[in-house]
Design an enzyme around this catalytic site. Structure first.
Site, mmCIF file in Angstrom:
data_model
loop_
_atom_site.group_PDB
_atom_site.id
_atom_site.type_symbol
_atom_site.label_atom_id
_atom_site.label_comp_id
_atom_site.label_asym_id
_atom_site.label_seq_id
_atom_site.Cartn_x
_atom_site.Cartn_y
_atom_site.Cartn_z
ATOM 1 C CE LYS A 1 25.544 -35.484 7.481
ATOM 2 N NZ LYS A 1 25.063 -36.689 6.814
ATOM 3 C CG ASP B 1 26.062 -40.231 7.069
ATOM 4 O OD1 ASP B 1 25.194 -40.533 7.898
ATOM 5 O OD2 ASP B 1 26.436 -39.064 6.863
#
Ligand code: ATR
Length: 290
Positions: free
Chosen positions: A74, A110
């Protein structure tokens, strides 16, 4: 497998990470493509940390339309993208990439996914006093999202205090309107909290709780980002104490929904996506949104 027919125009999406064999995202996104009759397919692309730059080049070269990025890539993908949204820059992590004709745009869904999952609790994040357990990548994303949304106080408690200290140090200047502090567990017990969030892995593999909820003076709402098991010991305590709570399934679902819209411009069919997640969840190992 779904019954859509694949052809020369089928767009390809996927999830890159290591490991990804147990990812629930293929089930969730293929259900959404089927439901809306989008000619696209979503698959898993396992890739090791050493392969990150070549994986990104592969996305470009093979004209993959979009990917989700998961652990451990990420943060590593950021330097290879053409554009990163301000939110993803702030978090320092990208979980969704869109390929706009060779131009790769990264974002972080997210954060929005977690905030949307809170809606079922009716907690008002602006002005909220929030206690965060944990100081890893998930805590970092949630800290940014919650502070950005106007939380008045975020105190972080972590087994390794130094990690919490680093996190606070990094963001204190960016969020002057939020009281950001490192806290010992005893200090959390003594304060009233609108929201307590568990971002640690405690409760995932074994029936244990990161804290004893009974020791807290006041917790109005609780969120645990673990979704397998569906009810951790911490969530069981919340139920006993009649504290409204959610597990991490909503975060997983809504980060997926936001990614789907980021790629296709379409409203995500969250009902079928949730059903797809639930039907696959029983065969998956213990896990949490991250
Ligand atoms: P992620 O990046 O996905 O959030 P992580 O960086 O591995 O995952 O973070 C896991 C979190 O769970 C950390 O806050 C970790 O605490 P440490 O920073 O002290 O390692 C916490 N954690 C994991 N196991 C724990 C345990 N047995 N007791 C308390 N905290 C634990």
């Amino acid at each position: 497998m779904n019954s859509r027919s694949l052809d020369g125009r089928t767009r390809v999406y996927g999830v890159v990470g290591h490991p990804v064999a147990h990812s629930l995202s293929p089930a969730m996104h293929n259900a959404a493509f089927s439901e809306l009759e989008v000619n696209a397919i979503y698959v898993a692309f396992p890739s090791t940390p050493e392969q990150v730059s070549r994986m990104i080049e592969g996305v470009r070269a093979m004209n993959v339309s979009g990917v989700n990025v998961t652990v451990p890539h990420k943060s590593a993908v950021l330097p290879f993208l053409d554009e990163v949204t301000p939110l993803a820059q702030k978090v320092g992590a990208v979980n969704t990439i869109r390929n706009d004709q060779g131009r790769l745009v990264g974002t972080n869904t997210d954060v929005g996914g977690f905030l949307r999952s809170l809606e079922s609790l009716e907690v008002q994040v602006p002005q909220a006093r929030i206690a965060l357990l944990g100081a890893g990548g998930s805590a970092r994303a949630l800290l940014v999202g919650l502070a950005d949304a106007g939380a008045s106080r975020i105190w972080i408690c972590n087994r390794t205090t130094e990690r919490a200290r680093q996190l606070i140090h990094e963001f204190q200047e960016q969020f002057p309107g939020t009281d950001l502090q490192v806290a010992e567990l005893e200090a959390l017990h003594a304060e009233p909290w609108d929201l307590l969030v568990n971002t640690t892995t405690v409760g995932m593999e074994h029936p244990e709780s990161p804290v004893d909820l009974h020791a807290f003076q006041e917790v109005r709402y609780l969120a645990d980002i673990i979704y397998k098991p569906a009810q951790t010991l911490l969530l069981q305590q919340a139920e006993q104490l009649r504290i409204p709570s959610i597990n991490g399934l909503g975060m997983l679902l809504y980060q997926g929904a936001e990614a789907f819209t980021f790629w296709t411009g379409l409203k995500a069919p969250t009902g079928v996506m949730r059903d797809a997640l639930l039907s696959r969840l029983q065969d998956s190992p213990p896990t949490r949104s991250r």
